[in-house]
Design a protein around this motif. Structure first.
Motif, PDB file in Angstrom:
ATOM      1  N   TYR A   5     -31.528  27.132  19.224  1.00  0.00           N
ATOM      2  CA  TYR A   5     -32.935  27.535  19.906  1.00  0.00           C
ATOM      3  C   TYR A   5     -33.797  26.974  19.359  1.00  0.00           C
ATOM      4  O   TYR A   5     -35.044  27.096  20.556  1.00  0.00           O
ATOM      5  N   ILE A 124     -38.665  42.781  17.726  1.00  0.00           N
ATOM      6  CA  ILE A 124     -38.318  42.384  16.652  1.00  0.00           C
ATOM      7  C   ILE A 124     -38.610  43.129  15.471  1.00  0.00           C
ATOM      8  O   ILE A 124     -39.759  43.482  15.413  1.00  0.00           O
ATOM      9  N   VAL A 128     -39.331  39.650   8.720  1.00  0.00           N
ATOM     10  CA  VAL A 128     -38.683  38.971   9.924  1.00  0.00           C
ATOM     11  C   VAL A 128     -38.511  37.753   8.974  1.00  0.00           C
ATOM     12  O   VAL A 128     -39.651  36.884   9.047  1.00  0.00           O
ATOM     13  N   SER A 129     -37.023  36.481   9.359  1.00  0.00           N
ATOM     14  CA  SER A 129     -37.468  35.205   8.692  1.00  0.00           C
ATOM     15  C   SER A 129     -37.257  34.694  10.047  1.00  0.00           C
ATOM     16  O   SER A 129     -37.451  34.563  11.044  1.00  0.00           O
ATOM     17  N   ASP A 131     -35.733  31.947  11.278  1.00  0.00           N
ATOM     18  CA  ASP A 131     -33.943  31.791  12.042  1.00  0.00           C
ATOM     19  C   ASP A 131     -34.512  32.908  12.468  1.00  0.00           C
ATOM     20  O   ASP A 131     -33.606  32.808  13.950  1.00  0.00           O
ATOM     21  N   SER A 132     -34.390  34.041  12.435  1.00  0.00           N
ATOM     22  CA  SER A 132     -33.974  35.120  13.201  1.00  0.00           C
ATOM     23  C   SER A 132     -35.515  34.817  14.613  1.00  0.00           C
ATOM     24  O   SER A 132     -34.954  35.556  15.836  1.00  0.00           O
ATOM     25  N   GLN A 135     -34.560  32.288  16.616  1.00  0.00           N
ATOM     26  CA  GLN A 135     -33.455  32.849  17.846  1.00  0.00           C
ATOM     27  C   GLN A 135     -34.228  34.082  18.629  1.00  0.00           C
ATOM     28  O   GLN A 135     -33.803  34.589  20.523  1.00  0.00           O
ATOM     29  N   LYS A 136     -34.953  35.309  18.692  1.00  0.00           N
ATOM     30  CA  LYS A 136     -35.499  36.150  19.488  1.00  0.00           C
ATOM     31  C   LYS A 136     -36.724  35.532  20.865  1.00  0.00           C
ATOM     32  O   LYS A 136     -36.266  35.854  21.705  1.00  0.00           O
TER      33      LYS A 136
END
Length: 442
Positions: A5, A124, A128-129, A131-132, A135-136
């Protein structure tokens, strides 16, 4: 997997000179996004613009797309309490190639469907972290899997008007996945562009049959029948309304068609639904404004904060839900700050009508009774809180101490002892709880 990612995002911003634009009234998210791009991902080029107003953001989108940069936009679902739906729809219409990620708090499934319908590539939910977020970003920039990538190629060719090539891509997808709704949509759009309307209709119909909740084929079918068959037009508009019921403009259009057909009662029903939907959106805006005003006043002038929290609940009367508990809680705090503990109790009891099993409300009622030195009633309320949530004393050491102290005051020593011992498992270093434990032991 995270490194893949990271690579996708870095390649977009560094190798492809991608640019991202943030439209938000939350500077904290700007800091978070900037930190993710520049510090965590170590992107070396300037790739982020931040705006708090729509006109500035729109101007930047126009400039960057005009210069040929790939553009990805983050936009808040609510800007200063007002929906950004118009901005998203206008952006999608004017700049079909841009990627749009909508930022939102917890929201309903209907709202999520509506956001995708008006043009969101991704959504989103905050907080949100890192990593998330990465990834998004990666999923938005580069859809995963060969099929999705082919669909993106087909859409790009469609935008360029290369219709024969679109049909070729559609055939490739259908070889891999027969009856793919996305491929059939591409095929239908290409055939329509070539003037082959009957064949296009068959493709759209087949796409709809393969996935009855996929909105794009239904939109195409509604559009196909708009000027030729009001019965079929209404049929597909209502299918869309059922899938995405928050689209106010569509409800108005359904009402308008019924009005043209002289079906006044049905037209009125859909017009009423449209009004109700717009009022709900207006309430959302008013709620944000009033809540912001009240929050800024609660420490400076509790009486003025009380006024605005009360007005907010009055505005939403008849549409109150468990989501409004925070307003009740803040109103109760404003009342207690003024010594109006009896009014605070009445306020929290009113909230119980909305959320009858909410442990936090019983706990707050107990605190208000404590202000009035009504310790027996306080103990009853704290007991109800524990009955609704047997873990409430473990949410905070102060909650545990408050409940234990009141239990001791009214002679509920055994209950106090058990609660203190249970709380110390979580808050083992709390000196005040330890002191209470010694007090019970003696």
């Amino acid at each position: 997997m995270a490194s893949n990612y990271d690579h996708t995002v870095r390649e977009y911003f560094e190798d492809r000179s991608g640019h991202t634009i943030l439209l938000s009234d939350e500077p904290s998210f700007y800091k978070f996004l900037r930190g993710t791009l520049y510090k965590i991902l170590a992107i070396r080029r300037d790739c982020l613009s931040y705006f708090q107003d729509q006109s500035g953001a729109m101007s930047e989108i126009q400039d960057k797309t005009g210069e040929g940069f790939p553009v990805l936009i983050f936009v808040e679902r609510l800007l200063k309490g007002k929906s950004s739906a118009d901005f998203v729809q206008n952006t999608r219409q004017l700049f079909p190639n841009v990627k749009i990620i909508i930022l939102t708090g917890e929201t309903s499934e209907d709202e999520l469907i509506f956001l995708h319908e008006i043009g969101a590539n991704n959504i989103i939910t905050k907080p949100v972290s890192v990593d998330s977020l990465v990834q998004k970003l990666a999923f938005t920039i580069k859809p995963q899997g060969k099929l999705n990538q082919l669909v993106q190629v087909g859409k790009e060719l469609l935008r360029k008007g290369e219709l024969e090539k679109v049909m070729h891509v559609s055939a490739k997808i259908l070889e891999i996945k027969p009856d793919s709704p996305a491929a059939l949509m591409l095929l239908g759009d290409a055939l329509s562009g070539l003037g082959r309307r009957k064949e296009a209709l068959k493709a759209f119909m087949k796409a709809h049959e393969q996935s009855t909740v996929f909105m794009e084929p239904i939109k195409k079918l509604a559009e196909f029948y708009k000027d030729s068959d009001s019965e079929q037009y209404l049929l597909y508009l209502k299918k869309l309304d059922k899938i995405s019921p928050l689209n106010t403009e569509r409800k108005c259009e359904i009402g308008r068609v019924h009005l043209e057909r002289e079906e006044l009662e049905t037209a009125e029903d859909f017009f009423d639904q449209a009004v109700k939907s717009s009022i709900r959106e207006a309430h959302s805006y008013i709620s944000q404004v009033m809540s912001g005003i009240a929050e800024s006043l609660i420490d400076v002038s509790p009486s003025m904060a009380e006024k605005y929290y009360s007005k907010l609940l009055l505005v939403k009367a008849g549409n109150l839900t468990a989501e409004d508990l925070e307003t009740y809680n803040r109103l109760g705090i404003a009342m207690r700050k003024q010594g109006k503990w009896e009014m605070a109790v009445a306020n929290y009891k009113e909230a119980l009508k909305v959320a009858p099993n909410e442990a936090g409300l019983y706990y707050n009622i107990g605190l208000a009774y404590t202000d009035g030195k009504e310790y027996a009633k306080c103990a009853q309320s704290f007991s109800k809180a524990l009955k609704s949530d047997q873990e409430i004393h473990k949410t905070s050491s102060s909650v545990a101490r408050n409940i234990a102290n009141v239990f001791l005051k009214v002679g509920m020593t055994a209950e106090a002892k058990s609660l203190i011992e249970d709380s110390l498992v979580v808050f083992s270093d709390d000196s005040k709880l330890k002191a209470l434990q010694k007090k019970v032991a003696n």
